[in-house]
Write a protein that holds these residues in place. Structure first.
Motif, mmCIF file in Angstrom:
data_model
loop_
_atom_site.group_PDB
_atom_site.id
_atom_site.type_symbol
_atom_site.label_atom_id
_atom_site.label_comp_id
_atom_site.label_asym_id
_atom_site.label_seq_id
_atom_site.Cartn_x
_atom_site.Cartn_y
_atom_site.Cartn_z
ATOM 1 N N ASN A 72 -46.603 -6.440 13.179
ATOM 2 C CA ASN A 72 -46.706 -6.709 14.829
ATOM 3 C C ASN A 72 -45.336 -6.196 15.548
ATOM 4 O O ASN A 72 -43.973 -7.021 15.451
ATOM 5 C CB ASN A 72 -45.845 -8.686 14.973
ATOM 6 N N LEU A 73 -45.231 -6.191 16.939
ATOM 7 C CA LEU A 73 -43.984 -5.165 17.750
ATOM 8 C C LEU A 73 -43.318 -6.268 18.396
ATOM 9 O O LEU A 73 -41.717 -6.142 18.344
ATOM 10 C CB LEU A 73 -44.931 -4.794 19.171
ATOM 11 N N LYS A 124 -39.184 -5.734 16.994
ATOM 12 C CA LYS A 124 -38.330 -5.885 18.166
ATOM 13 C C LYS A 124 -37.573 -7.128 17.705
ATOM 14 O O LYS A 124 -35.486 -7.249 18.209
ATOM 15 C CB LYS A 124 -39.115 -6.771 19.252
ATOM 16 N N GLU A 125 -37.542 -8.767 17.985
ATOM 17 C CA GLU A 125 -37.278 -9.354 17.052
ATOM 18 C C GLU A 125 -35.792 -8.633 16.050
ATOM 19 O O GLU A 125 -34.454 -9.373 16.412
ATOM 20 C CB GLU A 125 -37.609 -10.271 16.969
ATOM 21 N N SER A 129 -54.148 -3.755 6.719
ATOM 22 C CA SER A 129 -54.556 -5.214 6.931
ATOM 23 C C SER A 129 -53.141 -5.725 7.747
ATOM 24 O O SER A 129 -54.485 -6.328 8.760
ATOM 25 C CB SER A 129 -54.478 -5.671 5.625
ATOM 26 N N LEU A 130 -52.595 -5.347 8.077
ATOM 27 C CA LEU A 130 -51.446 -5.734 8.817
ATOM 28 C C LEU A 130 -52.168 -5.177 10.752
ATOM 29 O O LEU A 130 -51.414 -5.905 11.349
ATOM 30 C CB LEU A 130 -49.833 -5.064 8.407
ATOM 31 N N ILE A 131 -52.274 -4.002 9.995
ATOM 32 C CA ILE A 131 -52.801 -3.473 11.767
ATOM 33 C C ILE A 131 -53.822 -4.477 12.330
ATOM 34 O O ILE A 131 -54.275 -4.045 13.496
ATOM 35 C CB ILE A 131 -52.430 -2.137 11.703
ATOM 36 N N ALA A 132 -54.893 -4.541 10.937
ATOM 37 C CA ALA A 132 -55.745 -4.922 11.667
ATOM 38 C C ALA A 132 -56.191 -6.588 12.168
ATOM 39 O O ALA A 132 -56.438 -7.084 13.056
ATOM 40 C CB ALA A 132 -57.101 -5.271 10.243
ATOM 41 N N LYS A 133 -54.549 -6.829 11.908
ATOM 42 C CA LYS A 133 -54.873 -8.477 12.148
ATOM 43 C C LYS A 133 -54.450 -8.385 13.940
ATOM 44 O O LYS A 133 -53.837 -9.378 14.558
ATOM 45 C CB LYS A 133 -52.814 -9.216 11.819
ATOM 46 N N GLU A 134 -53.647 -7.473 14.373
ATOM 47 C CA GLU A 134 -53.283 -7.567 15.787
ATOM 48 C C GLU A 134 -54.673 -6.680 16.619
ATOM 49 O O GLU A 134 -54.683 -5.582 16.459
ATOM 50 C CB GLU A 134 -52.205 -6.573 16.514
ATOM 51 N N LYS A 135 -54.649 -7.771 17.427
ATOM 52 C CA LYS A 135 -56.533 -7.621 17.733
ATOM 53 C C LYS A 135 -55.866 -6.591 19.282
ATOM 54 O O LYS A 135 -55.048 -6.233 19.688
ATOM 55 C CB LYS A 135 -56.177 -9.547 18.214
ATOM 56 N N ARG A 193 -50.398 1.926 17.906
ATOM 57 C CA ARG A 193 -49.681 0.708 17.537
ATOM 58 C C ARG A 193 -48.648 1.527 15.819
ATOM 59 O O ARG A 193 -47.389 1.179 16.600
ATOM 60 C CB ARG A 193 -50.151 -0.211 16.228
ATOM 61 N N LEU A 194 -48.914 2.294 15.965
ATOM 62 C CA LEU A 194 -47.796 3.210 15.189
ATOM 63 C C LEU A 194 -46.196 3.714 15.929
ATOM 64 O O LEU A 194 -45.664 3.558 15.422
ATOM 65 C CB LEU A 194 -48.136 4.127 13.770
ATOM 66 N N LYS A 195 -47.868 4.626 17.172
ATOM 67 C CA LYS A 195 -46.567 5.146 17.970
ATOM 68 C C LYS A 195 -45.184 4.837 18.619
ATOM 69 O O LYS A 195 -44.249 4.054 19.055
ATOM 70 C CB LYS A 195 -47.362 5.813 19.062
ATOM 71 N N GLU A 196 -46.096 3.207 19.342
ATOM 72 C CA GLU A 196 -45.009 1.404 19.824
ATOM 73 C C GLU A 196 -43.915 1.409 18.365
ATOM 74 O O GLU A 196 -42.727 1.189 19.020
ATOM 75 C CB GLU A 196 -46.191 0.871 19.989
ATOM 76 N N ILE A 197 -44.304 1.282 17.715
ATOM 77 C CA ILE A 197 -44.065 1.347 16.541
ATOM 78 C C ILE A 197 -42.296 1.859 16.727
ATOM 79 O O ILE A 197 -41.238 1.784 16.803
ATOM 80 C CB ILE A 197 -44.335 0.406 14.905
#
Ligand code: E4P
Length: 217
Positions: free
Chosen positions: A9-10, A14-15, A30-36, A43-47
């Motif tokens: 979760n981005l 960030k927090e 599983s964690l990435i799948a939760k991010e609809k 998502r990995l690139k954004e992280i």
């Protein structure tokens, strides 16, 4: 002990990064799948754009050739990607092959000390014992960390012990005492490290006393 956040979760990343104590990130399918509505690699690139330390991205394949192909795609995402592999026979082979190419790996789903010995011999950068999931089945997650620490110290293995599946502050304290190199934890556990009722009551009293003595500020 280094501190990673265990989420895809981005906002949470960030927090945690804003607290100034974040050394890396772990994700899993599983964690990435939760991010609809996000794509896995995007998502990995954004992280990786938010956190410069190691970011674990896991392969989905369960056989050697597939893992190697996915790893070659994952490492293109950013220079801080660590390829996360399951601790199986094929995963171990991939760990050795990738380590020989200078690619960092995180060997996941470790539940007993010999898995940790094998992945260290194969050159893993990180090894992830899942302490909470062991506790869930009435085994002792912390005992695994202690045994791994002893084995690695006996032979001078440099693979970092990344305590995973950390559920609460007590896990985190015990990991630090047992000499885990890193703990990867959810944001709620990071925040809970700062909780103490005496801190809250002490702070309340300081503010009250100040307001009484200096009503005009
Ligand atoms: C580690 O890298 C895993 O993502 C994670 O810690 C698993 O934790 P869980 O048992 O809470 O799913």
């Amino acid at each position: 002990m280094e501190l990673y956040i265990d989420t895809a979760n981005l906002d949470e990343i960030k927090e945690a990064a804003a607290l100034g104590v974040l050394d890396g990130v772990t994700t899993n399918p599983s964690l990435i799948a939760k991010e609809k509505g996000v794509s896995y690699h995007a998502r990995l690139k954004e992280i990786c754009e938010v956190v410069k330390g190691p970011v674990s991205g896991e392969v989905i394949s369960t056989e050697f050739n597939g893992m190697m192909k996915e790893a070659s795609e994952l490492v293109k995402i950013a220079s801080n990607i660590v390829v996360k592999l399951p601790t199986t026979v094929d995963g171990l082979k991939a760990c050795k092959a990738l380590s020989d190419q200078g690619i960092k790996t995180n060997m996941t789903l470790v539940f007993q000390p010999l898995q940790a010995l094998m992945v260290a011999k194969a050159g893993a950068f990180l090894v992830s014992p899942f302490i909470g999931r062991l506790d869930d089945v009435a085994e002792d997650g912390m005992d695994l960390i202690q045994r791994m620490r002893q084995i690695y110290d006996n032979y001078g293995f440099r693979t970092k012990i990344l305590a995973a599946s950390v559920r609460h502050s007590k896990h985190m304290v015990d990991c630090a005492l047992a000499g885990a190199d890193v703990a990867t934890v959810p944001l709620s556990v990071i925040k809970a490290t700062l909780n103490h009722p005496l801190t809250d009551s002490g702070l309340k009293k300081f503010v009250e006393d100040y307001k009484k003595a200096f009503p005009n500020g």
